[in-house]
Design a protein around this motif. Structure first.
Motif, PDB file in Angstrom:
ATOM      1  N   ALA A 206       0.868  -1.398   0.167  1.00 57.59           N
ATOM      2  CA  ALA A 206      -0.159  -0.068  -0.009  1.00 57.59           C
ATOM      3  C   ALA A 206       0.848   1.089   0.154  1.00 57.59           C
ATOM      4  CB  ALA A 206      -1.005   0.053   1.240  1.00 57.59           C
ATOM      5  N   TRP A 207       1.834   1.193   0.894  1.00 56.90           N
ATOM      6  CA  TRP A 207       2.844   2.400   0.663  1.00 56.90           C
ATOM      7  C   TRP A 207       3.572   2.759  -0.573  1.00 56.90           C
ATOM      8  CZ3 TRP A 207       8.326   2.573  -0.363  1.00 56.90           C
ATOM      9  CH2 TRP A 207       8.889   3.669  -0.178  1.00 56.90           C
ATOM     10  N   ALA A 208       4.030   1.414  -1.200  1.00 57.86           N
ATOM     11  CA  ALA A 208       4.449   1.708  -2.716  1.00 57.86           C
ATOM     12  C   ALA A 208       3.330   2.218  -3.693  1.00 57.86           C
ATOM     13  CB  ALA A 208       4.963   0.416  -3.245  1.00 57.86           C
ATOM     14  N   ILE A 209       2.318   1.773  -3.698  1.00 59.25           N
ATOM     15  CA  ILE A 209       1.121   1.965  -4.598  1.00 59.25           C
ATOM     16  C   ILE A 209       0.754   3.323  -4.577  1.00 59.25           C
ATOM     17  CG2 ILE A 209      -1.141   1.424  -5.144  1.00 59.25           C
ATOM     18  CD1 ILE A 209      -0.847  -1.353  -4.603  1.00 59.25           C
ATOM     19  N   ILE A 217       0.384  -2.221 -10.868  1.00 62.22           N
ATOM     20  CA  ILE A 217       1.121  -2.742  -9.434  1.00 62.22           C
ATOM     21  C   ILE A 217       2.294  -3.555 -10.018  1.00 62.22           C
ATOM     22  CG2 ILE A 217       0.375  -4.473  -7.826  1.00 62.22           C
ATOM     23  CD1 ILE A 217      -2.508  -3.666  -7.908  1.00 62.22           C
ATOM     24  N   ARG A 218       2.167  -3.993 -11.227  1.00 62.71           N
ATOM     25  CA  ARG A 218       3.554  -5.114 -11.662  1.00 62.71           C
ATOM     26  C   ARG A 218       4.724  -4.059 -11.568  1.00 62.71           C
ATOM     27  NH1 ARG A 218       3.880  -9.917 -14.299  1.00 62.71           N
ATOM     28  NH2 ARG A 218       1.580 -10.090 -14.418  1.00 62.71           N
ATOM     29  N   GLU A 219       4.497  -2.926 -12.219  1.00 65.08           N
ATOM     30  CA  GLU A 219       5.683  -1.990 -12.286  1.00 65.08           C
ATOM     31  C   GLU A 219       6.031  -1.651 -10.823  1.00 65.08           C
ATOM     32  OE1 GLU A 219       4.764   1.027 -14.994  1.00 65.08           O
ATOM     33  OE2 GLU A 219       4.477  -0.075 -16.795  1.00 65.08           O
ATOM     34  N   VAL A 220       5.271  -1.398 -10.155  1.00 65.18           N
ATOM     35  CA  VAL A 220       5.392  -1.080  -8.739  1.00 65.18           C
ATOM     36  C   VAL A 220       6.455  -2.128  -7.927  1.00 65.18           C
ATOM     37  CG1 VAL A 220       4.638  -0.360  -6.333  1.00 65.18           C
ATOM     38  CG2 VAL A 220       3.517   0.649  -8.467  1.00 65.18           C
ATOM     39  N   VAL A 221       5.718  -3.304  -7.971  1.00 60.64           N
ATOM     40  CA  VAL A 221       6.418  -4.469  -7.556  1.00 60.64           C
ATOM     41  C   VAL A 221       7.956  -4.504  -7.953  1.00 60.64           C
ATOM     42  CG1 VAL A 221       6.401  -7.018  -7.250  1.00 60.64           C
ATOM     43  CG2 VAL A 221       4.323  -5.816  -6.750  1.00 60.64           C
ATOM     44  N   ASN A 222       7.964  -4.505  -9.370  1.00 58.74           N
ATOM     45  CA  ASN A 222       9.324  -4.486  -9.883  1.00 58.74           C
ATOM     46  C   ASN A 222      10.405  -3.261  -9.269  1.00 58.74           C
ATOM     47  OD1 ASN A 222       8.545  -7.122 -11.298  1.00 58.74           O
ATOM     48  ND2 ASN A 222       8.293  -5.655 -13.065  1.00 58.74           N
ATOM     49  N   LYS A 223       9.919  -2.356  -9.220  1.00 62.62           N
ATOM     50  CA  LYS A 223      10.628  -1.173  -8.591  1.00 62.62           C
ATOM     51  C   LYS A 223      11.128  -1.343  -7.041  1.00 62.62           C
ATOM     52  CE  LYS A 223      10.263   3.831  -8.106  1.00 62.62           C
ATOM     53  NZ  LYS A 223      11.741   4.167  -8.872  1.00 62.62           N
TER      54      LYS A 223
END
Length: 352
Positions: A206-209, A217-223
């Motif tokens: 939630a912090w990253a999104i 979300i996929r790009e956020v996770v990869n980051k």
């Protein structure tokens, strides 16, 4: 009434030590008031003395008879009156560690731990002094209140670092997680650690999104999540700084110190014997300590806790790891045997 401007405040760093000094002797007084054995209905009951566990001004009295508990409570109250103290009755309670429904609560919390006993079969049961199964086992784990406090603390860190760089957040979380897990790693905390990791992962996602609402979300996770070693889902920076999960902390059972032993009592034989049973000691070193009776072969002194220990190969062949070829030595003794390589050449100084 006058203000106290000197001394140590309650909750200070040295406060537990001062409380331990002030209340030293409480355990002895409580145990001395109860006989070691007693006859009940024609049967001799052994090990009748209660167990008293105390840290600073918190203490627990354990016994299988509630009348003995009440007697110990009176003795503790009278002993405390002699030094001008009294029991805090709001925090005092009588509970049963195993059975429920008899007017008592089941289990209790002590120093952030939940202590409780559970019914089990004879194969997993605790045993008495005659090695007979008792039908239950004791499980100690983090208390619910302690878990809630820790989770709220981690959530507050995340809220305070909404706009902070990832490495700053990781450093703050690692400090809080490491301290908490090291305190509870000696008890049954595996399930608790895994549950907290799951909750923190959701908070981190939630912090990253929230920081990148314009990408998927996929790009956020990869980051923010990377593979570190075999761990694929690791919250880490590109430079390699990663979040240490609760479940990554190794579980090490606490080795109880016998009776009133102290590192300052001069009984080095006991502490050396305890050293070879330490859960973090290398098994090979533990075997050598047992064979050598805890003595360094080179200097003849005992190997104590905190000493740097090296394994010496007598024939000089490091591939020959048979016990009859190995010796446990102090590191400085090991250096004396092999000799320190010192470069005796003077440094060359170049001048322009």
């Amino acid at each position: 009434m006058f203000p106290t401007e000197e001394g140590t405040p309650q909750g200070g760093v040295i406060s537990p030590l001062l409380a331990n000094i002030a209340l030293h002797g409480l355990e002895t007084a409580v145990r001395a008031a109860i006989p070691g054995s007693i006859t009940i209905n024609g049967k001799r009951q052994r090990n009748w003395k209660p167990e008293v566990v105390r840290y600073a001004d918190d203490f627990v009295i354990l016994h299988r008879d509630v009348q003995v508990i009440n007697k110990c409570q009176q003795v503790a109250q009278e002993w405390l009156k002699q030094i001008g103290l009294e029991i805090n009755w709001e925090k005092t309670q009588i509970v049963h560690t195993l059975e429920s429904g008899k007017g008592y609560e089941t289990g209790f919390d002590f120093l952030g731990f939940e202590i409780r006993q559970y019914q089990t079969d004879k194969h997993n049961s605790a045993r008495n002094y005659q090695n007979e199964p008792l039908g239950f086992k004791t499980i100690i784990k983090p208390s619910k209140k302690a878990i809630q406090r820790h989770y709220k603390h981690l959530a507050a860190i995340l809220d305070q670092h909404r706009s902070a760089p990832q490495y700053v957040l990781i450093q703050r979380l690692n400090s809080a997680i490491a301290g908490w897990t090291n305190y509870y790693k000696t008890v049954c905390s595996g399930k608790t650690f895994r549950k907290l990791d799951e909750l923190i992962y959701k908070k981190l996602l939630a912090w990253a999104i929230r920081r990148h609402q314009d990408i998927g979300i996929r790009e956020v996770v990869n980051k923010y999540w990377r593979q570190i070693g075999k761990a694929k889902w690791t919250f880490a920076t590109r430079e390699g700084l990663y979040l240490g999960w609760h479940s990554a902390t190794p579980k090490i059972r606490h080795l109880i110190v016998k009776g009133s032993k102290s590192l300052f009592d001069g009984n080095w034989q006991y502490w050396t014997t305890r050293l070879r049973k330490h859960p973090e000691i290398n098994p090979k070193v533990a075997k050598l300590l047992k064979l050598q009776k805890g003595v360094c072969v080179h200097c003849g002194l005992l190997l104590k806790s905190g000493d740097l220990i090296e394994v010496h190969h007598q024939d000089g062949c490091r591939s020959n790891n048979h016990l009859n070829n190995l010796m446990a030595l102090h590191r400085h003794c090991h250096d004396q045997i092999h000799g320190q390589k010192v470069d005796k050449q003077k440094p060359k100084i170049s001048t322009n």
